[in-house]
Design an enzyme around this catalytic site. Sequence first.
Site, short mmCIF file in Angstrom:
data_model
loop_
_atom_site.label_atom_id
_atom_site.label_comp_id
_atom_site.label_asym_id
_atom_site.label_seq_id
_atom_site.Cartn_x
_atom_site.Cartn_y
_atom_site.Cartn_z
N LYS A 81 5.49 109.51 25.09
CA LYS A 81 5.39 111.11 24.91
C LYS A 81 5.41 111.54 26.80
CE LYS A 81 1.00 114.00 24.05
NZ LYS A 81 0.12 114.69 23.33
N SER A 156 -0.82 116.93 19.26
CA SER A 156 0.39 117.98 20.16
C SER A 156 1.60 116.39 20.88
CB SER A 156 -0.41 117.93 21.73
OG SER A 156 -0.95 116.77 22.36
N SER A 180 -5.07 114.81 19.11
CA SER A 180 -2.75 114.51 19.64
C SER A 180 -2.21 113.49 18.83
CB SER A 180 -2.82 115.19 20.38
OG SER A 180 -3.21 116.31 20.92
#
Length: 497
Positions: A81, A156, A180
């Site tokens: 990420k 997210s 997330s």
Amino acid sequence: MNRPDLTYNTVTELAAGLAAKQFSALELTDALLARIAATQPTLNAFVSTDPDGARVAAKAADAALAKGEGGPLTGIPIAHKDLYMTEGLRTTCSSKMLEHFVAPYDGHVVTLLKQAGTVLLGKTAMDEFAMGSTNETSFFGPVRNPWQLDCVPGGSSGGAAAAVAAGLAPAATGSDSGGSIRQPSSFCGVTGIKPTYGICSRYGMVAFASSLDQAGPIARSAEDCALLLTAMAGYDARDATSLPHPKEDYRRALAKPATAKPLDGVRIGLPEAFFGDGVDASVVAAVEAALTELRALGAVTVPVTLPNIGYSVPTYHVLAPAEASSNLSRFDGVRYGHRAARYNDLLDMYRKTRAEGFGDEVKRRILVGTYVLSHGYYDAYYLKAQKVRRLIANDYRAAFEQCDVILGPTVPTTAPRLGAQTQDLIKMYLNDIFTIGANLAGIPAMSVPCGFDPNGLPIGLQLQGPYFSEAQLLNVAHRFQQATDWHQRTPKEMCHA
Ligand code: GLN
């Protein structure tokens, strides 16, 4: 064993293929890099890729494997990420503020996965600074859901979940402050776990809400998540909240041979609040079918109560913005990141830099956070929210006296269409109702695919457990996955550019 097709395989299958010399780490890396490039125009799952670095790492992995020196992750391509610091490869948090930022060091989780022999393909897109539930707050444009391109992948960690679902990487790191990892895993039909707070070091992970942020893996099976988490977890003195918890092998329970009733004696708690109004009928049906399966595997179910869970979303939306407003004050245009081109004086430089560098959702959170921390409102909002946070943690503690695992849907709905939720932010925030409690309490929680809605969109089942119960959660998920094939389905609609 047939040669894996190098796309929709699990880490475990790929490791077996590498060990059997069916393909090399370099061939695998090249195949996935090509797939990422081909799908980028439609999915937009990546912010950056690192083909040269990935090939160097793959060749090193091949050399280690040839000498018989590899571990279970040697030569396995992964993606991080884009909030994990990666030395030499930009770390943007999907924000204009960090569009050109290249970290001078690796985050702890990045180092551990590198040492385990993984090959870093690139960095996945996310909601800006991990604030959001749809990946639409990214400065680099929305990510699309591989199952249906007009739907969001969740957020997210939406780029990470979309990449794993679309077969662009067998596993990826995510981060979870309010859901997330779990929510995009649910929307994309993949498996993801947020461990106990403090299990993975936050060193070198850009902070959103420090008391809630946790690193964790997203993969195609619980077994792969166990493998990744075993490598990612571990005490790190550079993170003051890192727990001096002994290193665990999270696969230890999974290796036991399957029996007819592998979940004999496991008590699954069902909180009424997780099965109430507002949950889509298809989600309820899929979760109930999963419960039938789990009972057949030997688990028993018991009702439990989480009396204060209804306050989790408002509590989170006081505490998380408060911490964010403090954490994001470092982006001032002085030391790193974006700086306004024209300004009159220092204060004007701060103002213009932050006005230009942050998107709307980030600004909203900074404003809310600054407000709840301000003199005169601190007691009414911030302090009150801290007290409610403790009540929610106590609710979980009491519930886990009656059960080993708490089960419910991960999200009340399946993935919404692009643009649908940004119109109604309160509705979007409320959709995190089932995930946020685990972050407030600091307990581990995971999402496991358990079905599809009538439109073919994936549904996720959530498992939550007491502190340090990761091995148990992963085992329940693994036994469920041995008995079902939801996690093996692959998206058909995905376009190849
Ligand atoms: N969706 C939540 C939010 O908007 C959670 C984000 C997260 O876990 N990073 O803040």
